[in-house]
Design an enzyme around this catalytic site. Structure first.
Site, PDB file in Angstrom:
ATOM      1  N   ARG A 119      -0.244  12.699 155.677  1.00 17.72           N
ATOM      2  CA  ARG A 119      -0.920  12.036 154.565  1.00 17.72           C
ATOM      3  C   ARG A 119      -2.301  11.512 154.933  1.00 17.72           C
ATOM      4  O   ARG A 119      -3.270  11.710 154.202  1.00 17.72           O
ATOM      5  CB  ARG A 119      -0.102  10.823 154.110  1.00 17.72           C
ATOM      6  CG  ARG A 119       1.053  11.167 153.256  1.00 17.72           C
ATOM      7  CD  ARG A 119       1.893   9.930 153.041  1.00 17.72           C
ATOM      8  NE  ARG A 119       3.016  10.250 152.203  1.00 17.72           N
ATOM      9  CZ  ARG A 119       3.030  10.117 150.878  1.00 17.72           C
ATOM     10  NH1 ARG A 119       1.988   9.632 150.260  1.00 17.72           N
ATOM     11  NH2 ARG A 119       4.073  10.470 150.180  1.00 17.72           N
ATOM     12  N   ARG A 200      11.866   6.955 158.090  1.00 18.28           N
ATOM     13  CA  ARG A 200      10.901   8.024 158.318  1.00 18.28           C
ATOM     14  C   ARG A 200      10.504   8.051 159.776  1.00 18.28           C
ATOM     15  O   ARG A 200      10.300   7.013 160.382  1.00 18.28           O
ATOM     16  CB  ARG A 200       9.628   7.761 157.511  1.00 18.28           C
ATOM     17  CG  ARG A 200       9.788   8.008 156.042  1.00 18.28           C
ATOM     18  CD  ARG A 200       8.593   7.401 155.329  1.00 18.28           C
ATOM     19  NE  ARG A 200       8.214   8.196 154.179  1.00 18.28           N
ATOM     20  CZ  ARG A 200       7.224   7.872 153.361  1.00 18.28           C
ATOM     21  NH1 ARG A 200       6.481   6.823 153.590  1.00 18.28           N
ATOM     22  NH2 ARG A 200       6.958   8.623 152.328  1.00 18.28           N
ATOM     23  N   ASP A 316       1.525   7.778 140.136  1.00 18.05           N
ATOM     24  CA  ASP A 316       2.709   6.921 140.251  1.00 18.05           C
ATOM     25  C   ASP A 316       2.647   5.722 139.302  1.00 18.05           C
ATOM     26  O   ASP A 316       3.692   5.202 138.903  1.00 18.05           O
ATOM     27  CB  ASP A 316       2.860   6.398 141.685  1.00 18.05           C
ATOM     28  CG  ASP A 316       3.637   7.361 142.572  1.00 18.05           C
ATOM     29  OD1 ASP A 316       3.729   8.546 142.207  1.00 18.05           O
ATOM     30  OD2 ASP A 316       4.142   6.917 143.626  1.00 18.05           O
TER      31      ASP A 316
HETATM   32  C1  LIG Z   1       9.546   8.730 151.101  1.00 17.60           C
HETATM   33  C2  LIG Z   1       8.606   9.431 150.147  1.00 17.60           C
HETATM   34  C3  LIG Z   1       8.313  10.792 150.350  1.00 17.60           C
HETATM   35  C4  LIG Z   1       7.482  11.486 149.450  1.00 17.60           C
HETATM   36  N1  LIG Z   1       7.247  12.822 149.673  1.00 17.60           N
HETATM   37  C5  LIG Z   1       6.482  13.507 148.787  1.00 17.60           C
HETATM   38  C6  LIG Z   1       6.224  14.906 148.983  1.00 17.60           C
HETATM   39  O1  LIG Z   1       6.671  15.533 149.957  1.00 17.60           O
HETATM   40  N2  LIG Z   1       5.465  15.546 148.056  1.00 17.60           N
HETATM   41  C7  LIG Z   1       4.928  14.894 146.958  1.00 17.60           C
HETATM   42  O2  LIG Z   1       4.250  15.554 146.147  1.00 17.60           O
HETATM   43  N3  LIG Z   1       5.141  13.577 146.779  1.00 17.60           N
HETATM   44  C8  LIG Z   1       5.899  12.863 147.641  1.00 17.60           C
HETATM   45  N4  LIG Z   1       6.120  11.542 147.441  1.00 17.60           N
HETATM   46  C9  LIG Z   1       5.490  10.887 146.283  1.00 17.60           C
HETATM   47  C10 LIG Z   1       4.034  10.544 146.589  1.00 17.60           C
HETATM   48  O3  LIG Z   1       3.993   9.826 147.794  1.00 17.60           O
HETATM   49  C11 LIG Z   1       3.430   9.700 145.475  1.00 17.60           C
HETATM   50  O4  LIG Z   1       3.691  10.288 144.219  1.00 17.60           O
HETATM   51  C12 LIG Z   1       1.895   9.572 145.618  1.00 17.60           C
HETATM   52  O5  LIG Z   1       1.512   9.241 146.933  1.00 17.60           O
HETATM   53  C13 LIG Z   1       1.375   8.512 144.648  1.00 17.60           C
HETATM   54  O6  LIG Z   1      -0.031   8.451 144.692  1.00 17.60           O
HETATM   55  P1  LIG Z   1      -0.838   7.417 143.798  1.00 17.60           P
HETATM   56  O7  LIG Z   1      -2.267   7.658 144.150  1.00 17.60           O
HETATM   57  O8  LIG Z   1      -0.417   7.531 142.380  1.00 17.60           O
HETATM   58  O9  LIG Z   1      -0.373   5.987 144.268  1.00 17.60           O
HETATM   59  P2  LIG Z   1      -0.543   5.245 145.695  1.00 17.60           P
HETATM   60  O10 LIG Z   1      -0.552   6.218 146.810  1.00 17.60           O
HETATM   61  O11 LIG Z   1       0.466   4.169 145.699  1.00 17.60           O
HETATM   62  O12 LIG Z   1      -2.001   4.611 145.641  1.00 17.60           O
HETATM   63  C14 LIG Z   1      -2.296   3.461 144.893  1.00 17.60           C
HETATM   64  C15 LIG Z   1      -3.599   2.874 145.404  1.00 17.60           C
HETATM   65  O13 LIG Z   1      -3.990   1.827 144.537  1.00 17.60           O
HETATM   66  C16 LIG Z   1      -4.337   0.671 145.295  1.00 17.60           C
HETATM   67  N5  LIG Z   1      -4.045  -0.488 144.434  1.00 17.60           N
HETATM   68  C17 LIG Z   1      -2.835  -0.948 144.023  1.00 17.60           C
HETATM   69  N6  LIG Z   1      -2.951  -2.010 143.224  1.00 17.60           N
HETATM   70  C18 LIG Z   1      -4.283  -2.253 143.097  1.00 17.60           C
HETATM   71  C19 LIG Z   1      -5.043  -3.224 142.369  1.00 17.60           C
HETATM   72  N7  LIG Z   1      -4.452  -4.163 141.628  1.00 17.60           N
HETATM   73  N8  LIG Z   1      -6.405  -3.181 142.460  1.00 17.60           N
HETATM   74  C20 LIG Z   1      -7.014  -2.211 143.222  1.00 17.60           C
HETATM   75  N9  LIG Z   1      -6.352  -1.274 143.914  1.00 17.60           N
HETATM   76  C21 LIG Z   1      -4.992  -1.286 143.857  1.00 17.60           C
HETATM   77  C22 LIG Z   1      -3.482   0.763 146.530  1.00 17.60           C
HETATM   78  O14 LIG Z   1      -4.046   0.022 147.595  1.00 17.60           O
HETATM   79  C23 LIG Z   1      -3.479   2.264 146.793  1.00 17.60           C
HETATM   80  O15 LIG Z   1      -4.567   2.688 147.573  1.00 17.60           O
HETATM   81  C24 LIG Z   1       6.929  10.811 148.328  1.00 17.60           C
HETATM   82  C25 LIG Z   1       7.194   9.451 148.140  1.00 17.60           C
HETATM   83  C26 LIG Z   1       8.024   8.755 149.030  1.00 17.60           C
HETATM   84  C27 LIG Z   1       8.312   7.289 148.779  1.00 17.60           C
END
Ligand SMILES: Cc1cc2nc3c(=O)[nH]c(=O)nc-3n(C[C@H](O)[C@H](O)[C@H](O)COP(=O)(O)OP(=O)(O)OC[C@H]3O[C@@H](n4cnc5c(N)ncnc54)[C@H](O)[C@@H]3O)c2cc1C
Ligand SMILES: *[C@@H]1O[C@H](CO)[C@@H](O)[C@H](O)[C@H]1NC(C)=O
Length: 429
Positions: A119, A200, A316
């Protein structure tokens, strides 16, 4: 501001959703600023893999994202396993049959096989495409209000504020932006525990090979068992094996504010007692001090809408899924592709067009996002022999996993975007 676009977009959150969206918008000449609460971009040191739909979506967002992915991606190492997503194995079989008879059950394949990345390395490569002046760090969003010019005002925890015409929440499973859309007291404002947790680990490949042999160490495997499963795939161009060991529990998670808690290797070994010697050898390669990750999702209370006015959620924040389809991050990138193509549409010119964009995004993406969350729960239970109507029947398991993976992978992301633009046209008249 660009010539055509008389509006500014703010992205809150710089994970995979926020960064891919920022890149997709920036290279479409859409004025965008990304606000991230941390002091730098960062991802956890774990593996993530992408299915064919996600790889298509990367290309739609920006060719550079696909190139970043190709640079860090690791596939199964054996030529004969290039299309294998996972080999599924009965995790207790090798206890009975010994080395060589390792409980192979069935194989799930797709057109690209397994594509694992570390990642942090993937994010690091992508971030090179984000100009420094469009990112603001240490900005933790607290609230969004509207001023008399119809501009949205974001207030941050450090006391500062910033304006934009639209706010897109990419702030993950505990999304603040989601709370502002549905209300902090709405059941969908908070994610729920799926009663599964995971350990993990990243272990050196040579140690993994010594423990379980080349075939199982160098190619992706899903070791199944009652109320637990362990998946492994190579990352870092085959130098490291990524291990995730899932366990189902009846207990509640103690603290929904903290999704991880410290654990020790002996907890892991206790949870997988009774599994075959290969599994035990593998688990013993992990570090003595580990973390347990609670698997939360938005499945108990799906978010009723992804937008309100000119505030929208993607990734997410909108549909947090358990990881059993390995598709959550891929759906983030699909979201980014659709959102970018809608905002880039020539008919979208000013602030007044933005609500139609978000209404279209909501209609196009919400059913698919919510489906993933439920389907992921279902296949997670399949892997653990808990799924109703499937139980321990490997034939039924294989058929159901193939059918569900097909819904994820067998799509045309460009057509998805095209359809979204057609629907947008109906809302803009
Ligand atoms: C164990 C596990 C394994 C996984 N394996 C896979 C896989 O193999 N393949 C796959 O496709 N997906 C996988 N996933 C799912 C994937 O990890 C998530 O869907 C993805 O990383 C979500 O990305 P995001 O950018 O939506 O959220 P996040 O990665 O959670 O990013 C959110 C960002 O927003 C910031 N933030 C939060 N609140 C605030 C705020 N109030 N103000 C400013 N900034 C803020 C945080 O600091 C962070 O940088 C897995 C998940 C888990 C738990
Ligand atoms: C897995 O293997 C064990 C040991 O051979 C066997 O008892 C069990 O029935 C197998 N499980 C399934 C679902 O086939």
């Amino acid at each position: 501001m660009s010539q055509e676009k008389k509006f500014e977009v703010a992205i809150v959150g710089g994970g995979i959703a926020g960064v891919t969206l920022a890149i997709a918008l920036h290279y479409r000449s859409i004025p965008v600023t990304l606000y991230e609460q941390a002091s730098a971009f960062g991802e956890i040191g774990a593996g993530v893999s992408f299915s064919p739909n996600a790889v298509q979506a990367m290309k739609v967002c920006h060719q550079g994202i696909f190139e970043a992915f190709e640079k860090v991606c690791t596939r199964n190492m054996w030529p004969s396993k290039q299309k294998v997503w996972f080999d599924y194995l009965n995790g207790s079989e090798d206890a009975v049959n010994g080395v060589g008879e390792d409980g192979f059950a069935f194989t799930i394949s797709n057109s690209l096989g397994q594509n694992g990345v570390h990642r942090a390395h993937f994010l690091e490569e992508m971030v090179k495409l984000v100009p420094k002046d469009i990112t603001k760090f240490r900005k933790r969003l607290q609230s969004i209000t509207e001023n008399s010019n119809g501009r949205l005002v974001m207030s941050f925890e450090d006391g500062t504020s910033a304006e934009a015409d639209a706010v897109i929440g990419c702030d993950g499973i505990k999304s603040r932006v989601r709370q502002t859309i549905v209300g902090a007291d709405h059941p969908s404002a908070r994610p729920s525990y799926t009663h599964k947790y995971a350990y993990r680990g990243l272990v050196p490949m040579e140690d993994a090979i010594a423990a379980i042999g080349e075939e199982r160490a160098q190619n992706s495997c899903m070791h199944m068992g009652p109320d637990g499963h362990i998946l492994t795939f190579p990352v870092n161009h085959g130098e490291i094996l990524n291990i995730v060991a899932f366990k189902t529990t009846a207990d509640d998670w103690p603290d929904s504010q903290r999704l991880t808690k410290p654990a020790e290797q002996k907890d892991l070994l206790r949870d997988f007692e009774g599994y075959g010697p290969n599994i035990i050898k593998l688990l013993k390669l992990t570090k003595p001090n580990l973390d347990i990750w609670a698997i939360f999702d938005t499945g108990d209370h799906p978010v009723p809408t992804f937008y309100k006015g000119r505030v929208c959620i993607v990734g997410d924040a909108a549909h947090a899924t358990s990881p059993h389809h390995g598709a959550g991050a891929g759906f983030c990138i699909e979201d980014s592709a659709v959102m970018a193509e809608l905002l880039a549409d020539k008919r979208v010119k000013s602030q007044t067009d933005l609500e139609a964009v978000f209404a279209t995004f909501d209609a196009e993406r919400r059913p698919r996002g919510h489906w993933l969350v439920q389907s992921s729960r279902r296949v997670g239970d399949c892997y653990e022999w808990r799924a109703e109507g499937i139980g321990r029947d490997f034939g039924k398991m294989e058929a159901e996993i193939n059918e569900r993976n097909g819904v994820i992978a067998n799509v045309d992301v460009s057509k998805m975007c095209e359809h979204a633009r057609e629907e947008l046209g109906k809302r803009l008249v």
